[in-house]
Design a protein around this motif. Structure first.
Motif, PDB file in Angstrom:
ATOM      1  N   ALA A  17       0.846  -1.196   0.000  1.00  0.00           N
ATOM      2  CA  ALA A  17       0.000   0.000   0.000  1.00  0.00           C
ATOM      3  C   ALA A  17       0.883   1.248   0.000  1.00  0.00           C
ATOM      4  O   ALA A  17       1.900   1.297   0.689  1.00  0.00           O
ATOM      5  N   GLN A  21      -2.624   5.356   0.307  1.00  0.00           N
ATOM      6  CA  GLN A  21      -3.605   4.280   0.549  1.00  0.00           C
ATOM      7  C   GLN A  21      -3.698   3.964   2.039  1.00  0.00           C
ATOM      8  O   GLN A  21      -4.795   3.761   2.576  1.00  0.00           O
ATOM      9  N   THR A  24      -5.755   6.623   3.611  1.00  0.00           N
ATOM     10  CA  THR A  24      -7.182   6.460   3.276  1.00  0.00           C
ATOM     11  C   THR A  24      -7.814   5.349   4.119  1.00  0.00           C
ATOM     12  O   THR A  24      -8.931   5.503   4.636  1.00  0.00           O
ATOM     13  N   ILE A  25      -7.093   4.225   4.251  1.00  0.00           N
ATOM     14  CA  ILE A  25      -7.604   3.087   5.041  1.00  0.00           C
ATOM     15  C   ILE A  25      -7.824   3.521   6.492  1.00  0.00           C
ATOM     16  O   ILE A  25      -8.873   3.276   7.082  1.00  0.00           O
ATOM     17  N   LEU A 119      -3.485  -3.551  -4.835  1.00  0.00           N
ATOM     18  CA  LEU A 119      -4.780  -3.374  -4.176  1.00  0.00           C
ATOM     19  C   LEU A 119      -5.807  -2.888  -5.195  1.00  0.00           C
ATOM     20  O   LEU A 119      -5.478  -2.118  -6.095  1.00  0.00           O
ATOM     21  N   LYS A 121      -9.348  -0.818  -6.366  1.00  0.00           N
ATOM     22  CA  LYS A 121      -9.779   0.574  -6.095  1.00  0.00           C
ATOM     23  C   LYS A 121     -10.418   0.711  -4.715  1.00  0.00           C
ATOM     24  O   LYS A 121     -10.303   1.733  -4.066  1.00  0.00           O
ATOM     25  N   LEU A 123      -9.457  -0.799  -2.219  1.00  0.00           N
ATOM     26  CA  LEU A 123      -8.366  -1.119  -1.282  1.00  0.00           C
ATOM     27  C   LEU A 123      -8.521  -2.511  -0.679  1.00  0.00           C
ATOM     28  O   LEU A 123      -8.257  -2.740   0.497  1.00  0.00           O
ATOM     29  N   TYR A 124      -8.964  -3.454  -1.515  1.00  0.00           N
ATOM     30  CA  TYR A 124      -9.033  -4.865  -1.132  1.00  0.00           C
ATOM     31  C   TYR A 124      -7.853  -5.598  -1.752  1.00  0.00           C
ATOM     32  O   TYR A 124      -7.308  -5.183  -2.773  1.00  0.00           O
ATOM     33  N   ARG A 125      -7.482  -6.725  -1.129  1.00  0.00           N
ATOM     34  CA  ARG A 125      -6.401  -7.577  -1.653  1.00  0.00           C
ATOM     35  C   ARG A 125      -7.031  -8.804  -2.300  1.00  0.00           C
ATOM     36  O   ARG A 125      -7.888  -9.452  -1.695  1.00  0.00           O
ATOM     37  N   SER A 161      -4.680  -3.399   3.976  1.00  0.00           N
ATOM     38  CA  SER A 161      -5.858  -3.325   3.113  1.00  0.00           C
ATOM     39  C   SER A 161      -7.120  -3.270   3.953  1.00  0.00           C
ATOM     40  O   SER A 161      -7.070  -3.412   5.168  1.00  0.00           O
TER      41      SER A 161
END
Length: 316
Positions: A17, A21, A24-25, A119, A121, A123-125, A161
């Motif tokens: 990340a 990112q 943002t998370i 990741l 959009k 923010l998932y893996r 993520s």
């Protein structure tokens, strides 16, 4: 101030990340650098006060648990307890995990695990399981479970993520594989994934499922919570419905994506695990000492159910 990126080990193809990112998370979960530092310190204090638990876990791991528990310290405590106590309860999948050992070699010879490098959009893996050997005589759920636990644990070195998207390509899978299913190992992996590793399942996609699998999945889904049922998607052979959920840029070529060959990602996953070989082998030393568990600590009762009953599986 830009977000501090927790220490990571990564290959040239695995993309951790970015600071943006991470920021943002954290923002999405209502936390920041200051809160995370305070939380890690208080969880460490709590861990040192537990007579039955070792204090053998690093800050980056605790931080990721906190993120995946949506910043609930109570859930992280339960997770830390499970992380060490499950090794005693399920040694066949959580002990003796040598990435160069025969159990892992056996599994990766007959099926492939891969973690996609970028990741999404949201923010998932994205994780992919596939390349299944059509001859079911190789199937060994304890070995399979051990490899899966390494794959999940690797995320604590590499990943930051908001959750996981798991894709299972069932090409070559037949009734022989299904008959060898071990529900106890699946249950252990489910408890481990959700409670000990505090991962969040955002979607589970089953690809190239023939009619039998479709039927089996209808039965399996009946054991899941409604929320989780809505996250399980079955895609029949020849369909392109997966792309409605996961854009092609996050998928390997073999699944109709544009990210590159599946074999390369599977090979990299194993390479990263092998670099951590001594770390995985050393973890066998760190388990809960149940003889010292305080009488008022009931985390394990909550987890396994007092009689180990098969409750409806739920996700948050």
């Amino acid at each position: 101030m830009p977000a501090r990126i927790p220490t990571m080990t990564h290959d040239h193809n695995f993309v951790p990340a970015t600071p943006e990112q991470v920021e943002t998370i954290r923002k999405q979960l209502g936390t920041d650098e200051e809160d995370i530092k305070k939380t890690i310190a208080s969880l460490r204090d709590w861990l040192r006060m537990q007579p039955h638990l070792p204090d053998a876990i690093d800050d980056a791991h605790i931080e990721r648990m906190y993120i995946h528990c949506k910043c609930s310290t109570e859930k992280v405590k339960k997770g830390l307890d499970a992380y060490f106590s499950m090794r005693n309860r399920y040694p066949e999948i959580l002990m003796n995990r040598d990435p160069l050992g025969p159990d892992i070699k056996h599994t990766t010879k007959h099926m492939k695990f891969a973690v996609m490098p970028r990741l999404t959009k949201e923010l998932y893996r994205v994780h992919i399981i596939g390349g299944i050997d059509p001859d079911p005589t190789w199937v060994s759920w304890p070995k399979h479970g051990k490899t899966a636990s390494i794959a999940i644990e690797m995320m604590y070195f590499d990943d930051y993520s908001l959750g996981d998207v798991i894709i299972y390509d069932m090409t070559n899978l037949n009734a022989g594989h299904i008959l060898r299913t071990d529900i106890n190992i699946i249950r252990a992996l489910e408890i481990g994934y959700k409670t000990a590793y505090c991962r969040r399942l955002k979607a589970f996609h089953i690809l190239n499922a023939d009619k039998i699998i479709d039927f089996v999945m209808k039965i399996v889904k009946s054991a899941l919570s409604e929320k989780l049922q809505n996250r399980v998607h079955v895609h029949l052979p020849g369909s392109t419905t997966l792309f409605d959920h996961v854009p092609k840029e996050y998928l390997p070529d073999e699944l109709g994506g544009t990210a590159g060959p599946f074999d390369k990602f599977a090979y990299e996953f194993i390479g990263r695990a092998e670099k951590k070989r001594y770390w995985f082998m050393e973890q066998d030393r760190y388990t809960s000492d149940e003889s010292k568990r305080p009488p008022d600590n009931h985390y394990t009762d909550d987890m396994y159910g007092v009689a180990g009953s098969f409750k409806k599986l739920s996700v948050d």
